[in-house]
Design a protein around this motif. Sequence first.
Motif, mmCIF file in Angstrom:
data_model
loop_
_atom_site.group_PDB
_atom_site.id
_atom_site.type_symbol
_atom_site.label_atom_id
_atom_site.label_comp_id
_atom_site.label_asym_id
_atom_site.label_seq_id
_atom_site.Cartn_x
_atom_site.Cartn_y
_atom_site.Cartn_z
ATOM 1 N N LYS A 1 0.341 3.518 -3.123
ATOM 2 C CA LYS A 1 -1.004 4.105 -3.171
ATOM 3 C C LYS A 1 -1.107 5.294 -2.227
ATOM 4 C CE LYS A 1 -3.582 0.001 -4.485
ATOM 5 N NZ LYS A 1 -4.625 -0.937 -4.098
ATOM 6 N N ILE B 1 -7.682 3.648 1.740
ATOM 7 C CA ILE B 1 -6.505 2.943 1.229
ATOM 8 C C ILE B 1 -5.919 1.967 2.242
ATOM 9 C CG2 ILE B 1 -4.116 3.232 0.439
ATOM 10 C CD1 ILE B 1 -4.989 5.994 -0.655
ATOM 11 N N LYS C 1 1.161 8.212 -3.617
ATOM 12 C CA LYS C 1 0.532 8.842 -4.790
ATOM 13 C C LYS C 1 -0.655 9.707 -4.373
ATOM 14 C CE LYS C 1 -1.403 7.711 -9.284
ATOM 15 N NZ LYS C 1 -1.764 6.641 -10.211
ATOM 16 N N ARG D 1 0.801 -1.224 0.000
ATOM 17 C CA ARG D 1 0.000 0.000 0.000
ATOM 18 C C ARG D 1 0.840 1.284 0.000
ATOM 19 N NH1 ARG D 1 -2.793 -3.736 2.788
ATOM 20 N NH2 ARG D 1 -1.846 -3.314 4.777
#
Length: 85
Positions: A16, A52, A19, A13
């Motif tokens: 993610k 997330i 970003k 993760r």
Amino acid sequence: MYVVIVYDVAVERVNKVKKFLRRHLHWVQNSVFEGEVTLAEYERIKAGLLDIINKDEDSIIIYKLRSKPMRETLGVEKNPMEEVI
């Protein structure tokens, strides 16, 4: 408000989270972001991160400050931030 976000998330993760945070804040160094946000943006960031991460495995710490703190870097500045007026 000014926020500093630090995170320790599972390898699958990390990209993610990085970003996502790059769309909202300034990258300072590995797993650290900071920047000025509105209350609405802060809530969007929090909600996005909760979507997330795995709350049973990952950790995110958010420091909320009233104004931009004075910051001093010792050693290498990973991502210099220019003063924007």
